[in-house]
Design an enzyme around this catalytic site. Structure first.
Site, PDB file in Angstrom:
ATOM      1  N   ARG A 156       4.540 -50.753  96.270  1.00 29.61           N
ATOM      2  CA  ARG A 156       5.358 -51.882  95.813  1.00 29.61           C
ATOM      3  C   ARG A 156       4.955 -52.221  94.396  1.00 29.61           C
ATOM      4  NH1 ARG A 156       6.134 -54.662 100.966  1.00 29.61           N
ATOM      5  NH2 ARG A 156       6.661 -52.928 102.345  1.00 29.61           N
ATOM      6  N   ASP A 212       1.730 -49.183 110.688  1.00 30.22           N
ATOM      7  CA  ASP A 212       3.147 -49.348 110.952  1.00 30.22           C
ATOM      8  C   ASP A 212       3.581 -48.652 112.238  1.00 30.22           C
ATOM      9  OD1 ASP A 212       5.568 -50.393 110.331  1.00 30.22           O
ATOM     10  OD2 ASP A 212       5.968 -49.083 108.618  1.00 30.22           O
ATOM     11  N   GLN A 242       0.186 -49.239 105.714  1.00 24.15           N
ATOM     12  CA  GLN A 242       0.524 -50.147 106.806  1.00 24.15           C
ATOM     13  C   GLN A 242       0.105 -49.559 108.142  1.00 24.15           C
ATOM     14  OE1 GLN A 242       4.801 -50.327 106.015  1.00 24.15           O
ATOM     15  NE2 GLN A 242       4.550 -52.483 105.511  1.00 24.15           N
ATOM     16  N   HIS A 282      10.314 -53.344 114.251  1.00 20.12           N
ATOM     17  CA  HIS A 282       9.327 -52.949 113.235  1.00 20.12           C
ATOM     18  C   HIS A 282       8.077 -53.757 113.529  1.00 20.12           C
ATOM     19  CE1 HIS A 282      12.621 -51.878 110.226  1.00 20.12           C
ATOM     20  NE2 HIS A 282      13.262 -52.689 111.043  1.00 20.12           N
ATOM     21  N   LYS A 330      11.792 -62.658 114.005  1.00 20.49           N
ATOM     22  CA  LYS A 330      10.498 -62.029 113.753  1.00 20.49           C
ATOM     23  C   LYS A 330       9.356 -62.929 114.200  1.00 20.49           C
ATOM     24  CE  LYS A 330       9.813 -63.681 109.079  1.00 20.49           C
ATOM     25  NZ  LYS A 330       9.381 -63.382 107.743  1.00 20.49           N
ATOM     26  N   CYS A 364      10.191 -47.223 107.462  1.00 19.37           N
ATOM     27  CA  CYS A 364      11.260 -47.204 108.471  1.00 19.37           C
ATOM     28  C   CYS A 364      12.234 -46.035 108.338  1.00 19.37           C
ATOM     29  CB  CYS A 364      12.049 -48.502 108.499  1.00 19.37           C
ATOM     30  SG  CYS A 364      11.340 -49.867 107.617  1.00 19.37           S
ATOM     31  N   HIS A 402       7.553 -48.068 114.586  1.00 15.11           N
ATOM     32  CA  HIS A 402       8.938 -48.433 114.859  1.00 15.11           C
ATOM     33  C   HIS A 402       9.262 -48.066 116.289  1.00 15.11           C
ATOM     34  CE1 HIS A 402       8.768 -48.382 110.470  1.00 15.11           C
ATOM     35  NE2 HIS A 402       9.544 -49.435 110.616  1.00 15.11           N
TER      36      HIS A 402
HETATM   37 ZN   LIG Z   1      10.006 -50.894 109.276  1.00 10.39          ZN
END
Ligand SMILES: [Zn+2]
Ligand SMILES: [Zn+2]
Length: 644
Positions: free
Chosen positions: A354, A374, A372, A505, A459, A325, A376
């Site tokens: 992680r 991912d 990810q 996200h 979420k 992010c 945004h």
């Molecule tokens: Zn994010």
């Protein structure tokens, strides 16, 4: 302790297990034997190491105990008497300690079935014959009280159900799960490797596994382009200050790798004679100072740049990216935005790191570095609803293409009684309504779960059921009011005034690693043709058709098909079998007749022997199957050869 009827059956089974073990191994010292989510266990301390043959003997003895139909009798006794009983039955080693765990004033009870007496709070079935279906499953090591400093005991696992049918179904599912285990299949099919020298939890994608990942990424990227996403790339690290602003540091410090300290600063610190302990203390001071600052602002105020930089003189460095992010935010913030540009949708297959405890690591599904899927989205308040719906539709398309049509979504809402949430109430109301509406519009089953929202916004989670009925939680879509504030993001509205964008996200599949792990199990390694690392195997009957095979191989490759030619000198049966074991979707057998007629004898994993087809016709059919990302026509049952 309130036990369900099934818990009682399972827990009673553990008493019967202990009864049987003591009959066969009277010197065993017993620890505990609770029910679990899927069965029961009992922990034993015994010099003799249990073997699988022992399990069979113990199981047979358990059946006798059940047939004797012993009643479970409860007696409550004062503590002093309890000590006496434990001594009398010769189980002092662990049971005295367990007795000591029972708080003063609480009832101390023993349960007896036949000659077997156990310190236990209950509850149980009334007679052993009420255990109608059980099975011992495995032996494992388990530290007394789960502490490595204590002695390792031998744990016998078993399961029990109310009926023989349910037990049979469960065992079948376990068998299926074993055949589908992505760690085993991943190794057999050479899809990924985890190497101790590289590090546990760090997945190495082999060429075959990379094909699957690349195909998936291509597919997802195609859908993203259709939905108006922009692709971005960002580095694997970022400055500590960045994550202080985002709140990922120090708030999630426990789940991150230690920061990489700026080399110049590190040299300086070393020159000052600073010890590791002092350096850790400095880092903690930095974290603590910042934690207080953030708490003071409690997410409702932007963090000024000066504040995030202030600590740098004390200690600064880089963090392996725990989230993508902040990087995407900086891309958004690098340009002024008008309401006309919104929504801005930035997508990246972004790799993050992680720190998972080594005991938690598991194949591809629990790892320390993962990529990810991912993205945004930066949008206006009004756009939250349609954008969330867009995210959900994308997942729907991808999942249905993969034959995962059985899934549900969970909408996580605020806990109405808590004040931990950041952002204005009316925004929350709108965002929650938008999420609920999106889930409804999508037309999939969903549940609303108050208290499951993140502190910065509602979420949506995806829970997918695979072909053998196991549920997998995949990724999430999250609405966020917090980070746009922290990073002081804005766009100019129709009124020419600055407004705060809302961020979404979304990483609907979680990570490529996890998703591939789930897919391996879902397909049991029998991937649809478009995902298969090798799509076609050409098998000449003899050397005479080798040239014909080479010719077809060239044509397949020219058509973009991943194919190979088996040039080994083995018998035909061995070649076909090898192709099957390697789960190649199509094996084309090439004999003299086929060569003459420019045809192929087609064997498919999904349908078996399909007979002889002209090669040109087969190739057209194959190209369509790949281009449409068709699923195998049969649902996959793992083939027999994977058992060997
Ligand atoms: Zn994010
Ligand atoms: Zn009990």
């Amino acid at each position: 302790m309130a036990m369900t009827p099934l818990d009682e059956i399972r827990h009673s089974s553990s008493h019967v297990l202990a009864t049987a073990v003591l009959r066969l191994f009277p010197e065993a010292q017993l620890d505990i034997g609770p029910p679990t989510d899927s069965g029961f266990y009992y922990d034993f301390d015994l010099d003799h190491k249990f073997t699988t043959e022992d399990l069979a003997k113990i199981e047979a003895e358990m059946k006798k105990v059940i047939d004797e139909n012993q009643p479970f009798k409860r007696t409550e006794v004062p503590r002093a008497e309890a000590v006496e009983i434990i001594k009398k039955i010769g189980q002092e080693r662990y049971k005295l300690g367990r007795l000591g765990d029972i708080p003063e004033g609480e009832a101390i009870s023993f349960y007896q079935n036949g000659d077997f007496i156990d310190l236990c709070a209950g509850t149980h079935v009334r007679y052993t014959k009420q255990i109608k279906a059980f099975k011992l499953l495995s032996i494992a090591g388990a530290y007394h009280r789960g502490d490595e400093k204590n002695k390792q005991l031998q744990r016998i696992y078993g399961t029990a159900f109310a009926s023989k049918d349910e037990l049979a179904q469960y065992l079948d599912r376990m068998e299926q799960a074993k055949l589908r285990d992505h760690r085993k299949l991943g190794k057999d099919l050479k899809l990924f490797v985890i190497d101790d020298d590289v590090g546990q939890g760090l997945v190495l994608w082999t060429p075959a596994g990379s094909v699957i990942r690349q195909e998936l990424q291509n597919f997802i990227s195609e859908e993203l382009r259709k939905q108006g996403y922009s692709q971005v790339f960002t580095p694997h690290i970022g400055k500590l200050a960045l994550y202080k602003t985002s709140g990922h540091f120090p708030y999630y410090k426990e789940s991150q790798f230690t920061p990489i300290i700026d080399p110049d600063q590190l040299a300086q610190i070393a020159k000052e004679g600073c010890s590791c302990a002092e350096m850790t203390a400095r880092l903690d001071a930095v974290s603590e100072g910042f934690r207080q600052e953030i708490n003071r602002r409690s997410g409702r105020e932007a963090i000024p740049v000066e504040r995030t930089k202030a600590d740098e003189t004390l200690l600064d460095g880089f963090l392996l990216k725990p989230m993508n992010c902040p990087h995407h935010i900086k891309i958004f913030a690098s340009q002024p935005h008008s309401y006309r540009d919104l929504p801005v949708r930035l997508a990246e297959f972004g790799t993050v790191y992680r720190w998972e405890q080594s005991g938690e690591l598991n194949g591809m599904t629990r790892v320390r570095g993962f990529t990810q899927d991912d993205a945004h989205l930066f949008c206006t308040e009004e756009q939250v609803g349609p954008e969330v719906l867009g995210c959900l539709s994308l997942v729907k398309i991808v999942l249905s293409t993969l034959g995962m049509s059985d899934y549900r979504v969970r909408v996580g809402l605020r806990d109405p009684d808590s004040n931990k949430y950041t952002g204005a109430t009316e925004n929350w109301d709108k965002a929650e309504a938008a999420c609920r509406e999106a889930a409804k519009t999508l037309g999939v089953p969903f549940t609303e779960e108050p208290g499951e929202a993140a502190f910065y916004g509602p979420k949506i989670d995806f829970v997918v059921k695979d072909v053998i009925g196991r549920e997998w939680q995949l990724g999430t879509v999250q609405v966020d009011y917090n980070l746009p504030v922290r990073f002081d993001l804005s766009y100019s509205g129709a009124d020419n005034q600055p407004h705060r964008p809302v961020m979404i996200h979304r990483a609907p599949f979680g990570s490529m690693e996890r998703f591939c792990g789930v897919l391996i199990e879902h397909f049991a390694g029998d991937f649809p043709v478009w995902l298969s690392p090798e799509q076609v195997r050409l098998v000449p009957i003899s050397e005479k058709t080798l040239d014909y095979g080479r010719n077809l191989l060239a044509q397949l490759k020219a058509a973009g098909v991943r194919a190979s030619l088996d040039e080994h000198n083995d018998k035909l049966g061995a070649k076909i079998r090898r192709s099957e074991v390697e789960k190649v979707p199509y094996t084309l057998v090439l004999g003299g007749k086929e060569a003459e007629a420019q045809s192929v004898s087609v064997r498919s994993r999904a349908k078996g022997d399909e007979g002889v087809l002209p090669f040109a016709q087969y190739l057209e059919r194959l190209k369509t199957e790949i281009a449409t990302r068709a699923l195998p026509e049969k649902t996959q049952k793992p083939a027999v050869e994977s058992q060997k």
